[in-house]
Design a protein around this motif. Structure first.
Motif, PDB file in Angstrom:
ATOM      1  N   LEU A  37       0.831  -1.207   0.000  1.00  0.00           N
ATOM      2  CA  LEU A  37       0.000   0.000   0.000  1.00  0.00           C
ATOM      3  C   LEU A  37       0.861   1.250   0.000  1.00  0.00           C
ATOM      4  N   ASN A  38       2.179   1.056   0.118  1.00  0.00           N
ATOM      5  CA  ASN A  38       3.129   2.155   0.103  1.00  0.00           C
ATOM      6  C   ASN A  38       3.619   2.461  -1.313  1.00  0.00           C
ATOM      7  N   ALA A  39       3.053   1.786  -2.313  1.00  0.00           N
ATOM      8  CA  ALA A  39       3.559   1.930  -3.677  1.00  0.00           C
ATOM      9  C   ALA A  39       3.372   3.342  -4.216  1.00  0.00           C
ATOM     10  N   THR A  40       2.293   3.994  -3.812  1.00  0.00           N
ATOM     11  CA  THR A  40       2.054   5.374  -4.232  1.00  0.00           C
ATOM     12  C   THR A  40       1.521   6.172  -3.048  1.00  0.00           C
ATOM     13  N   ALA A  41       1.748   7.471  -3.079  1.00  0.00           N
ATOM     14  CA  ALA A  41       1.173   8.344  -2.055  1.00  0.00           C
ATOM     15  C   ALA A  41      -0.279   8.628  -2.423  1.00  0.00           C
ATOM     16  N   PHE A  42      -1.196   8.304  -1.518  1.00  0.00           N
ATOM     17  CA  PHE A  42      -2.617   8.545  -1.758  1.00  0.00           C
ATOM     18  C   PHE A  42      -2.873  10.054  -1.819  1.00  0.00           C
ATOM     19  N   SER A  43      -3.935  10.434  -2.518  1.00  0.00           N
ATOM     20  CA  SER A  43      -4.320  11.846  -2.516  1.00  0.00           C
ATOM     21  C   SER A  43      -4.892  12.207  -1.147  1.00  0.00           C
ATOM     22  N   SER A  44      -5.151  13.482  -0.952  1.00  0.00           N
ATOM     23  CA  SER A  44      -5.687  13.952   0.330  1.00  0.00           C
ATOM     24  C   SER A  44      -7.185  13.698   0.463  1.00  0.00           C
ATOM     25  N   ILE A  93     -16.149   0.725   0.322  1.00  0.00           N
ATOM     26  CA  ILE A  93     -14.807   1.205  -0.024  1.00  0.00           C
ATOM     27  C   ILE A  93     -13.889   0.997   1.168  1.00  0.00           C
ATOM     28  N   ASN A  94     -12.770   0.341   0.933  1.00  0.00           N
ATOM     29  CA  ASN A  94     -11.866  -0.011   2.031  1.00  0.00           C
ATOM     30  C   ASN A  94     -10.617   0.875   2.075  1.00  0.00           C
ATOM     31  N   GLU A  95      -9.653   0.466   2.911  1.00  0.00           N
ATOM     32  CA  GLU A  95      -8.461   1.287   3.177  1.00  0.00           C
ATOM     33  C   GLU A  95      -7.525   1.401   1.988  1.00  0.00           C
ATOM     34  N   ARG A  96      -7.782   0.659   0.924  1.00  0.00           N
ATOM     35  CA  ARG A  96      -6.938   0.743  -0.273  1.00  0.00           C
ATOM     36  C   ARG A  96      -7.284   1.946  -1.147  1.00  0.00           C
ATOM     37  N   CYS A  97      -8.334   2.691  -0.804  1.00  0.00           N
ATOM     38  CA  CYS A  97      -8.745   3.839  -1.633  1.00  0.00           C
ATOM     39  C   CYS A  97      -7.611   4.842  -1.745  1.00  0.00           C
TER      40      CYS A  97
END
Length: 363
Positions: free
Chosen positions: A263-270, A303-307
Motif C-alpha cells: 500500500l506504500n507503492a504510491t502516495a494517496f491523494s488527500s 470502499i476499504n483502506e486501499r482507496c
C-alpha cells in the motif's frame, strides 16, 4: 566486455535514493549492458546530480570539450542521462534508474530489454523500491469530483500543474509499451504519459514524446479519465515534471499494490471516496473503474483502506452515491517540498548514510 565498469555504474545508481539494488544472478548488470556501452557507462560515472555544461564537465574531468559536447547530446537522446537546453546553453546531469533511465528507454525498448526489466521490476527492484518512503509518485484527484475545489492544494491540482507550465509533451506509457511487447497489451490508451516544463518550447526537437499545447494537455487528461486511468505526478510540492495516467494491469506503481501487496507503492491523494448507502444500487460500475482494488460490492458498494483518492469511481456513479471527501488531517501524508527534500527523506528510509550528496557539486 569489462563488467567492472558496469558494477561501478550499478553502485552509483544505487547510491541515488531511488535505488538500483543488486541481484544474485546479475540481471541488473545485464540491463546496464543493454542500455550503455562501456564508453557511455564511463562518462555516466563522471556526471553529477546537478546540471553542468559540457565545458564544466570537461574542466572537472580532463575530458575533451568537443567530444563531450557531441557525446552528451547523443547520450541524452538515448535516454541515458538528463539534458536541458536553455537558450543556446546545453546542460546535463545524472538520471536515477526510476524515474529516469527506464522511462527514457521508450524509443529503444525491445523484447529483450522488456523481459529483463519485467523480471527485475517484479522481483528484486520492486520489492526494494516499494518498501521505502516517501513513494515516488502521488495520486491526483479528478478535480470535478472534489466538492470544494478551493481546498485542493496546488501540488494536488492537475489544473495548477498544467497552467503553471510553459511547455507540454506527451509520449507512450513505458509500462503499457513493455506489456504490449510481452504480448499483454491492455485496452487503455497508450499515448498518455505527459511531461511539463517551466521553459517555453522545451520539448521542441526533444528525443521523448511530442510537444503539445496546453489545450491538448487538458484534452489528454480528460481522455485518460474517461478511460479509467489514475492521474499521478511526482511526490513533491514544487517542480513536478511528469504526469502519469495509470492502469492497474500495466503501471509498475499500481502493480506494486496488487502483485507485491504494498500500500506504500504510491502516495494517496488527500481525498477518499465515500458511499451513501441509501443511493447505492449495487450496479458494480465503480468496481470496474477502481484501479486500486478498494471496492467490494454486495448489497451496496463498500470502499476499504486501499482507496487512493483518485475519484474514478465518483465520476461515473449513475446515482451519485459515491462522493469525495477530504481525509482527516492525521491521515494526510506529508509531501516533500521539492525533489531534493524527497531524496533526503528517501535516503533516511534507505541507506541513511547520505552518500548520494557527494554526487552534487555543492552539498
Amino acid at each position: 566486455m569489462n563488467d567492472e565498469i558496469y558494477h561501478r555504474l550499478r553502485e552509483l545508481l544505487d547510491t541515488i535514493p531511488n535505488g538500483y539494488p543488486a541481484t544474485e544472478d546479475g540481471l541488473e548488470i545485464k540491463i546496464l549492458k543493454k542500455i550503455f556501452t562501456e564508453e557511455e557507462a564511463d562518462i555516466t560515472l563522471k556526471l553529477k546530480l546537478d546540471f553542468e555544461t559540457p565545458e564544466a564537465i570537461a574542466a572537472r574531468t580532463g575530458m575533451d570539450t568537443a567530444y563531450l559536447t557531441d557525446k552528451l547530446q547523443e547520450m541524452q537522446n538515448k535516454g541515458q542521462i538528463f539534458g536541458a537546453k536553455i537558450g543556446s546553453v546545453h546542460l546535463y546531469k545524472l538520471l536515477p534508474f526510476v524515474f529516469g533511465i527506464y522511462e527514457f528507454q521508450l524509443n529503444r525498448l525491445d523484447r529483450e530489454l522488456a523481459e529483463m526489466c519485467e523480471d527485475y521490476m517484479r522481483h528484486i527492484f520492486g520489492r526494494e523500491f516499494f518498501t521505502h518512503n516517501p513513494p515516488l509518485l502521488k495520486v491526483l484527484p479528478i478535480e470535478e469530483d472534489v466538492p470544494d475545489r478551493s481546498s485542493i492544494e496546488p501540488y494536488e491540482s492537475l489544473t495548477a500543474i498544467i497552467e503553471n507550465a510553459k511547455a507540454w509533451a506527451v509520449g507512450d506509457c513505458i509500462c503499457k509499451k513493455e506489456k504490449a511487447i510481452l504480448g499483454h497489451r491492455c485496452d487503455k490508451p497508450m499515448e498518455v504519459c505527459m511531461g511539463v516544463a517551466p521553459i517555453d518550447n522545451y520539448f521542441n526537437d526533444y528525443f521523448w514524446g511530442r510537444p503539445i499545447s496546453k489545450q491538448e494537455a487538458f484534452a489528454i487528461l480528460k481522455k485518460a479519465e474517461e478511460a479509467g486511468l489514475v492521474h499521478m505526478t511526482n511526490n513533491f510540492k514544487n517542480g513536478q515534471f511528469a504526469i502519469c495516467n495509470c492502469c492497474a494491469c500495466c503501471c509498475g506503481v499500481l502493480r506494486g499494490m496488487h502483485e507485491l501487496g504494498s500500500l506504500n507503492a504510491t502516495a494517496f491523494s488527500s481525498y477518499l471516496a465515500v458511499v451513501d448507502e441509501s443511493l447505492c444500487t449495487a450496479c458494480g460500475m465503480c468496481l470496474d473503474r477502481c484501479q486500486a482494488g478498494a471496492i467490494t460490492v454486495d448489497a451496496e458498494a463498500v470502499i476499504n483502506e486501499r482507496c487512493i483518492g483518485c475519484g474514478l469511481c465518483v465520476s461515473t456513479c449513475p446515482t451519485g452515491a459515491i462522493t469525495m471527501k477530504k481525509r482527516e488531517a492525521a491521515e494526510i501524508l506529508n509531501v516533500p517540498k521539492n525533489e531534493k527534500e524527497w531524496m533526503e527523506q528517501r535516503e533516511n528510509s534507505r541507506h541513511g548514510d547520505h552518500a548520494y550528496k557527494n554526487l552534487f557539486r555543492t552539498k
